[in-house]
Scaffold this active site. Sequence first.
Site, short mmCIF file in Angstrom:
data_model
loop_
_atom_site.label_atom_id
_atom_site.label_comp_id
_atom_site.label_asym_id
_atom_site.label_seq_id
_atom_site.Cartn_x
_atom_site.Cartn_y
_atom_site.Cartn_z
CB ALA B 725 -0.90 -0.01 1.23
CE LYS B 726 2.58 2.29 -5.67
NZ LYS B 726 3.22 2.62 -6.96
N GLY B 727 1.10 5.66 -0.33
CA GLY B 727 0.35 6.81 0.17
C GLY B 727 -0.48 7.46 -0.93
CD GLU B 730 1.78 14.97 1.20
OE1 GLU B 730 2.44 15.92 1.62
OE2 GLU B 730 1.96 13.80 1.58
#
Lengths: 325, 780, 212
Positions: B725-727, B730
């Site tokens: 899982a990435k962010g 932003e």
Amino acid sequence: MLRTFAYVRPGSVSEALKQLEERGARIHAGGTDLLGCLRDGVFDAQKVVSLVKLEELRGITTGADGELRIGALTTIAEIAAHPAVVEKFGALAQAASVVASPQLRNQGTLGGNLCQRPRCWYFRGDYACTRKGGEMCYAVGGENQYHCIFGGGACVIVHPSDTAPALIALDAKVRLIGPKGARVIPLEQFYVLPEKDATRETVLEPGEMVMGVLVPASAAGQKSGYRKVRARGSWDFATAGLAHAVTMKAGKVADARLVLSGVAPAPWRLPAVEKLIIGQKLDAKLITRAAAAAVAGAKPLEHNAYKVPLVHGLVEEVLGGIPAA
Amino acid sequence: MKDEELYFWNGPLPETQAPAPAPAPEPWGETKVVGKPVTRIDAYDRVSGSAQYPSDVILPDMLHAAILSCPHAHAMVKKVDTSAAEKMPGVRAILKDGDVGTNVPWFAGRGGFSSRLFDAHCRYEGDEVAVVAADTIYQAWDAVRAIKVEYEVLPQVTSVEEAMKPGAPAVRDGGNVIPPGQPYTRGDVDAGFKASDVVLELTCTTPCELHNPMELHGCVAKWDGPRLTIWESTQGVYAVQTGVARALNIPLANIRVIGHYMGGGFGAKLSPGKYSVLASVLARKTGRPVRLFLSREQVCLSMGNRPANTITLKAGAKKDGTLVALQSKVVGSGGAYSDGGTGSVDYVIRELYACPNVRCENQAIYTHAGPERPFRAPGHPQGAWALEIMLDHLAARLGIDPIALRLRNITLVSQTRNGNPKYTSTGFADCLKKGADTFGWAEARGRKPAASHLRRGVGVAGGMWQGGGGSPPSTAIVKLFADGSANLNMGASDIGCGTKTWGAQIVAEELGVPLERISIEHADTGTTQFATPSGGSKTVPTESPAIRSAAIEVKQQLFAMAAEQLKLPAADLELRGAEVVSKTDATKKVAIGQIQAFGRRGVIVGIGYRLPNPPGSAVNPFGVQFAEVEVNTKTGEIKVLRFLAAHDSGRILNEKMCRNQVFGGVTMGIGFGLTEDRVMDDKQLGKLLTVNLHDYKMPTALDAPADKTMLFVDPQDHGFSNTGAKGIGEPATIPTAPAIANAVFHATGLRLTDAPMSPARVLRAMAAQKPAPAGQKRGE
Amino acid sequence: MDHEDKDKPAAATGGVSRRGFITSVGSGAIGVAAAGALVKGAPAEAQTETVKAGEVSTITLTVNGRRQKLLVEARWSLLYVLRDHLGLTGTKVGCERGECGACTVLIDGQARYACMTLAVEADGHEITTVEGLMTGEELGPTQKAFAEEDAFQCGYCTPGQVMAAEGLLRATPSPTLDQIRQGMAGNICRCGTYAHIFKAVSKAADLKRQGR
């Protein structure tokens, strides 16, 4: 947080007037502009005179002659929703519906909207500006992107009201009452340009207050509306707006009253444009000439020249949207 | 931006090794709870009004404090006379420069620069001068107004342009022009431009933005003997703890910072405020708890901003759209107390598209304005604004479809990291293609313009975020109780992204415990483990693997106990609901509550550490956004009709929450692109004119289109962490504004390069350049 | 230094047991308010007496169905009285200038900003806060809809949004999308949850129609 003040709730208009004779006495109608001004230190309040008990100042009635009578304490929301207003006085209904935000419309009153102080960020800020009795206007040489292109002088504010231009387009009168008695004047004459007095927006004498507004019955076939252009979809005052009340007869303009908001220290009527279009068919050519007439004589400041094409475009759009029949 | 800046952490670099690595678990395949759109576990608390935010804390005998801010852009405080204020009703304590506890350094910077809590040299309107604590907030402000301060008002410079001129008032010793570092270069841009078939140049400007989260900045501080408790609206309780411990010179063990709920940060609340220290000092002085929250005006003045930038971008490309050279010059100011006026603006320019020749220069300036703070994707919306408009400009010039142009320049490797590591995944191309499909791009681009003053158009923009891959440190603890219910304990804050919920989903996934039987402890230095602040889109990629590891450790201990009891090998066991069952013989099982060893111990504790991403890997999230707009060419109004966001952020832990967050980023991007702009009175007093929420214009319900679509592009990246899982916080706001600008160009032929695109700016652009008349070919 | 007597906060209604112990501080002093609550049917007294600056006067607010008699300074906002005197911290402070909507409450069923309302001006009126939408510990339909549609992120603007939605739905039980957007246009959400909020208001309309 607000500074302290005395507080009184007079039970009658005459009592209210007596209270308002005191120095530093301020009217609390809906309170939306009063509290904002007090928070920003625009003026002091030694005593807040609440009109909350003055029931006679509330409500909308229609006279037998079709005249609309609106009490000064009627809320903006009530005006926007009132069937008689919506049906016959579209400019006022539309103007009221785009004032501020829903919550402020539930609280703010017509009297307050007509008498509200300007939103110039120097006036509202920590500046001893001309309108507050100081030495200079900070907008003239400063950030004047939202300020006036007509009628400016020692001060270059724009008047923030939406209901005022709509009511002027509808040929409304305003009822005033004060220590010297009652008077009724055309709303168009209620406002003061800086060349006459840069320290106040209205002709209200000390201790005088607004009782209500009278709007004559709209002529048969009159269409009216209010178009507001602003930076955001809510809360914002008009970058520029146009109120119109136009009566068409046999495909030609029988009567027209056009009033701009957001471009001058007072609601700005367009007599030259009215003269141009009355008696004529509203075709594209005439509309373009009308738009040019609307901006003739505009005196933009350093950062608000865009208001010239904006007014031009507004006039084109509004006149272009009036049905021929 | 260096790695340590990524974590908004002023301490030593986060560790890159973690203790006791366990064997990496299998990546999740089909999941039962993770990824599902479950309702947030704290939904009840938030919608009922019972969630206690730091500004809701009411303690017995609590005092209310208010700060006196300097009203001048530049001034020396000569004298502070508090005699009248001290006598006012309810006033209990006043602090000013020189009082005990106020000699605390603040804003240390280059060349040995340091300011203090109360610095007699006020360098922007908003610099703190004194603070009052009183029985009521009304009394506190009455007293603040009664403090008489003698200022020597000095010449000010708030305009970047003016500050750069020789002879401008000096914001600091050494001048206003901060010595720039080495420009970033690769290849040879001059040769690149010579080899290009087309070279275009644009100068773009972006607004200074104020974060203005809904909850004001502030805290409540309370002493119990030597122990201090602070309830603060913050993104990082540990950052507050460290900062206050240092300022007051007390051990970390004696400060507890609690930040369970907080009303938004967006980067403005990553570190303690002066209010954190002032409230603590006042509380100690008076012996009573002190509540110190700023006013909204003070938040606008002093609590951070995204610097305005001027970006000159030059791009060279081949006829077929291949990029050959990119050159950027960025100028910006972080105010008086920060060097960060240009941070990370050039990141997307250097990284997003394959380009062999690049040169990026940055020039940061000091001005007499409020300090810059990281603001949701620092630098990136600005860089994307310039880059994505330039790509659109190139596409128009070359006659290539904007999607095709971007697809021609995809890079699978990071171009600026050492060694050019390959991205563990990049869904950028997929986002472009699938997004275009779902949006109806081709059809919308081909539509004939209507013969009307209302012109419609569509635009696209891409982006990536320099963070979002996660890293150590993070320590998560999962406890399994004897009745099979569980607890998750982590230091991370939930700043609105649903951290507690997806954390619980991970525990539920691994242990089969229903969500309503999982309790959470978080964001509390007294009860959880160290975590860096929640920001930078790091929380999901950093915490989720640690939580998974902790839950797996619990499972392993549970299986070891059950294995002994069942006389089976642990590897044969699996969890089914509340039972441990043999995979090969379903009759051999034991309920969790019946495992004797578990009953004797009473609890199973699993500790999970975030391991580093594989060495030499590049992990980044990507996104592409599409906008359809209607431009009123008579009035300059831009309406965003519909929007589509296509994002690769790896595995999405909860689609409902994630969609909400992305739409939120888009709304913020609409602010950047259409309405938000900090205005200062540059030419006169240098004061802030947009000092409230009316004049500083954030998008309202009528500014955000209702028609928004979210497309998740999951590249199934198992390469970097055990959750993949990435962010996304932003990435969601980076391409928004340029997508709108490009749509405006498609609609009108107007190439707007200055954000926000207010009606005023559109009208100015129209006056300068006649748009294509109705019915004629629009901007292509 | 002078020390003025303060009115003690009264017990909050609804959801009290869910909140931390520390916020129920002062709720033991039910005395003044409860006694005042027994004063039935007493409208705001005709008052042509001026309340001097800094003096307190008595007002009666019916908050979430309970009548509260309070001593307040004229300058105190309704928001201040609700939070600091009645302990009803569900209503939030965002700007104190009527520019954000976080303090939205209902006054006589209409959405209003509590920060722009002087407590003395609310005298004699019915105030509904977000706590007042609860039935015991149960969420009201508008709150349920917000929870189900994930119509919040940081949650700080949420009580104000819920109250604005409630006010809208009481006046317009079946709003169109356009009416929903107009009705919610007085509430800023910095997290940008608007899309989900529109869905929540629509769902709340359904839940109310179904009597849930």
